[in-house]
Design a protein around this motif. Structure first.
Motif, mmCIF file in Angstrom:
data_model
loop_
_atom_site.group_PDB
_atom_site.id
_atom_site.type_symbol
_atom_site.label_atom_id
_atom_site.label_comp_id
_atom_site.label_asym_id
_atom_site.label_seq_id
_atom_site.Cartn_x
_atom_site.Cartn_y
_atom_site.Cartn_z
ATOM 1 N N ASN A 110 -20.523 2.826 -12.036
ATOM 2 C CA ASN A 110 -21.668 3.376 -11.710
ATOM 3 C C ASN A 110 -22.288 3.401 -10.241
ATOM 4 O O ASN A 110 -23.112 2.724 -9.573
ATOM 5 C CB ASN A 110 -22.890 2.619 -12.388
ATOM 6 C CG ASN A 110 -24.416 2.962 -12.390
ATOM 7 O OD1 ASN A 110 -24.483 4.337 -12.347
ATOM 8 N ND2 ASN A 110 -25.457 2.265 -12.664
ATOM 9 N N HIS A 139 -22.508 5.292 -6.236
ATOM 10 C CA HIS A 139 -23.108 6.225 -5.686
ATOM 11 C C HIS A 139 -22.035 7.097 -4.657
ATOM 12 O O HIS A 139 -21.528 6.435 -3.909
ATOM 13 C CB HIS A 139 -24.413 5.983 -4.753
ATOM 14 C CG HIS A 139 -24.930 6.974 -4.135
ATOM 15 N ND1 HIS A 139 -25.685 7.930 -4.736
ATOM 16 C CD2 HIS A 139 -24.924 7.277 -2.828
ATOM 17 C CE1 HIS A 139 -26.297 8.775 -3.727
ATOM 18 N NE2 HIS A 139 -25.740 8.473 -2.393
ATOM 19 N N GLU A 155 -20.957 10.398 -2.097
ATOM 20 C CA GLU A 155 -21.599 11.315 -1.005
ATOM 21 C C GLU A 155 -20.353 11.844 -0.488
ATOM 22 O O GLU A 155 -19.180 11.546 -0.619
ATOM 23 C CB GLU A 155 -22.253 10.472 0.063
ATOM 24 C CG GLU A 155 -23.609 9.878 -0.397
ATOM 25 C CD GLU A 155 -24.209 9.336 0.778
ATOM 26 O OE1 GLU A 155 -24.158 9.820 1.941
ATOM 27 O OE2 GLU A 155 -25.205 8.300 0.773
#
Length: 57
Positions: free
Chosen positions: A15, A17, A19
């Motif tokens: 889970n 993030h 980029e």
């Protein structure tokens, strides 16, 4: 392609993030400390001003 799938799997499982960055165009967002000039791009040359150059901001 396998490496990308592994990274995407790790992001999904943990889970996290994720980029993305485009290194090829990074220089477009930098600040210039010196004056730089370039020739007019093909197709953007103004009539009667073919010998002029563009100053980059």
């Amino acid at each position: 392609m396998t490496t990308i799938r592994v990274i995407m799997s790790m992001v999904a499982v943990e889970n996290l993030h994720l980029e993305q960055m485009d290194v090829k165009t990074t220089f477009l967002h930098g600040d210039l400390e010196e004056e730089l000039y370039m020739m007019q791009p093909e197709g953007f040359v103004e009539p009667e001003k073919e010998e002029m150059v563009c100053r980059l901001n």
